[in-house]
Write a protein that holds these residues in place. Structure first.
Motif, short mmCIF file in Angstrom:
data_model
loop_
_atom_site.label_atom_id
_atom_site.label_comp_id
_atom_site.label_asym_id
_atom_site.label_seq_id
_atom_site.Cartn_x
_atom_site.Cartn_y
_atom_site.Cartn_z
N ARG A 300 0.82 -1.21 0.00
CA ARG A 300 0.00 0.00 0.00
C ARG A 300 0.86 1.26 0.00
NH1 ARG A 300 -5.50 -1.07 0.73
NH2 ARG A 300 -5.78 -3.26 1.21
N ARG A 301 0.27 2.34 -0.53
CA ARG A 301 0.95 3.63 -0.49
C ARG A 301 0.73 4.26 0.89
NH1 ARG A 301 -2.78 4.93 -4.66
NH2 ARG A 301 -2.15 4.19 -6.70
N ALA A 302 1.37 5.43 1.09
CA ALA A 302 1.26 6.11 2.39
C ALA A 302 -0.20 6.39 2.76
CB ALA A 302 2.05 7.42 2.34
N ASP A 303 -1.04 6.70 1.73
CA ASP A 303 -2.43 7.03 2.05
C ASP A 303 -3.32 5.79 2.21
OD1 ASP A 303 -2.73 6.06 -0.49
OD2 ASP A 303 -3.58 7.89 -1.36
N GLY A 304 -2.72 4.62 2.18
CA GLY A 304 -3.48 3.39 2.42
C GLY A 304 -4.03 2.73 1.16
N SER A 305 -3.94 3.43 0.00
CA SER A 305 -4.50 2.85 -1.23
C SER A 305 -3.54 1.78 -1.79
CB SER A 305 -4.76 3.95 -2.25
OG SER A 305 -3.55 4.62 -2.52
#
Ligand code: UTP
Length: 460
Positions: A300-305
């Motif tokens: 996942r990316r930092a924003d959770g996506s």
């Protein structure tokens, strides 16, 4: 012929030769003639490595993309629509519709395009697709030729169905039907090619990737070039929600100078059963869900996506020049191996209907052209309005006639409401593409305040 079969350990294919008629001899000999035996031996030997992508997966990153509603996108929807509309008005766009699959999961006894999917009209899927093409050609004042790929499994019925229905309004000169190739199924233990009947090899269509070879072999590719076609809009018969020749999608492809642009949807779950479009070493490619390890799928990316977010829905635009270049390369597309249940005749001529997988089948996938394409790009679309695949028989968990019809109704009810109509909840509504291709066109054709509480099919 016998010597050749013997040299490849496949002489059992003519075991019942003496029992066959002359016509059957000719048919069987033709099938044998078309088989590339060294290729089959190679595919059997390499069967475990064929789908191997392990080392690529580790380097998989995000593809170049136009995200839905993202202000930071490289191009605006308006500029893309203008550019796509120009290409359509210039008559430079053709459609490639692939409809050669056997549709085994659906269990419908005719080609899938004949399935009566219309939620109110019960019109066949082919009609929806072809009416979109006819309406697009009218809107832009230029012809949009359709290249329809069938297979030996679907050719005869499909041709008859189009003839009986006057090509659903498409001029004869704008329709070209061509047939894809086949591949034999082989026994999973011995590598021997299976017989379906005494005079008939167990053959199945060679995958939607067979379109590349079939376009060339049929002369269709050369014809496209002669017609002045530059972009080929590809889609599959089993998704009635495809926005055929979407000017916006064509426009992104053109603005990005891409050779191959693919529509994708944002995956909801890391293990969604779609092909994942990723970038590896600066090139786009598809990694199938079955080849994606959980650890990579769940990154996942930092924003959770999700990092591996783009699921392919098998709608593409190809530059014709790219197809022409790739069609000259023998290794343009690899074969994928699938372990399947394939009915066959044993040595004594007894028919078997296996309960579990007994054979390997080989297919090419059109998206394997992605890594070879310059400036390849993905364009995100909303699955609710663009993706309703018809795969499974009624009653299954998903991708059924019921789920597809419900999605068509939901989309068309939304268009009607946006046009100012009042649609009672749960009312089946359906709009022929010849009546309106989109919500904007519908607004010009529906009086605001129109009340709809009975099933209705809008058509001219
Ligand atoms: P699928 O791989 O989902 O196969 O094809 P299918 O025939 O629809 O269904 P199953 O798997 O047997 O249940 C996706 C699309 O690609 C086309 C199909 O017609 C469908 O539009 N296709 C598939 C071909 O044109 N040729 C092929 O050899 C395989």
């Amino acid at each position: 012929m016998f010597e050749k079969l013997k040299a490849h350990g496949q002489e059992h294919l003519v075991r019942f030769w003496d029992e066959l008629s002359e016509t059957q001899h000719t048919a069987l000999a033709e099938q044998i003639e078309r088989i590339d035996f060294p290729q089959i031996a190679h595919l059997f030997a390499e069967r475990d490595q064929a789908n191997e992508v392990v080392e690529l997966v580790d380097r998989a990153g995000e593809p170049a993309a136009m995200r839905l509603g993202d202000q930071k996108n490289r191009f605006s929807p308006e500029s893309a629509c203008r550019r796509g509309a120009e290409a359509l008005a210039g008559g430079r766009v053709a459609v490639l519709l692939v409809a050669g699959g056997q549709g085994t999961r659906l269990g419908f006894e005719h080609p899938k395009g004949m399935f009566p999917i219309g939620p109110v009209s019960r019109c066949p899927i082919f009609q929806i697709h072809l009416e979109k093409v006819v309406a697009t050609a009218r809107r832009y004042g230029a012809s949009v030729p359709v290249y329809l790929m069938v297979s030996p499994a679907t050719e005869r019925e499909t041709r008859r169905f189009f003839a009986e229905n006057a090509n659903f309004g498409l001029p004869e000169t704008d329709l070209r039907v061509f047939c894809q190739g086949t591949m034999p199924a082989i026994d999973d233990r011995t590598g021997k090619i299976l017989l379906a009947e005494r005079g008939q090899i167990a053959l199945s269509p060679d995958g939607h990737g067979g379109a590349l070879a079939a376009l060339q072999a049929s002369g269709a590719l050369a014809e496209l070039a002669e017609r002045g076609i530059e972009q080929v809009f590809y889609f599959q018969v089993d998704n009635p929600l495809v926005e055929v020749c979407s000017p916006e999608f064509l426009g992104y492809h053109l603005l990005a100078r891409s050779e191959l642009t693919s529509q994708v949807i944002a995956k909801q779950d890391p293990k969604d059963r779609v092909g994942n479009v990723v970038e590896v070493d600066g090139r786009l490619r598809v990694i199938e869900y079955s080849d994606l390890p959980d650890s990579v799928a769940e990154r996942r990316r930092a924003d959770g996506s999700l990092q591996i977010w783009a699921g392919s829905i098998a709608v593409h635009v190809f530059e014709l020049a790219f197809l022409l270049r790739m069609s000259g390369r023998a290794d343009a597309l690899p074969f994928h191996v699938a372990h399947k249940r394939v009915p066959f005749l044993d040595e004594q001529g007894r028919a078997h209907q296996p309960e579990k997988p007994n054979a390997y089948k080989f297919e090419q996938f059109i998206f394997d052209l992605l890594p070879a394409a310059a400036n390849a790009l993905v364009v995100e679309v909303d699955p609710k309005t663009h993706f309703a695949p018809l795969k499974n028989a009624p009653g299954a968990a998903d991708d059924t006639p019921e789920s597809v019809r419900a999605q068509i109704v939901a989309l068309h009810a939304d268009w009607l409401r946006r046009a100012g109509a009042e649609v009672a909840d749960g009312t089946p509504v359906e709009i022929s593409p010849l009546f309106a291709l989109d919500a904007e066109q519908l607004r010009e054709r529906i009086a605001p305040g129109t009340r709809i509480s009975q099933p209705i099919y809008f058509r001219p």
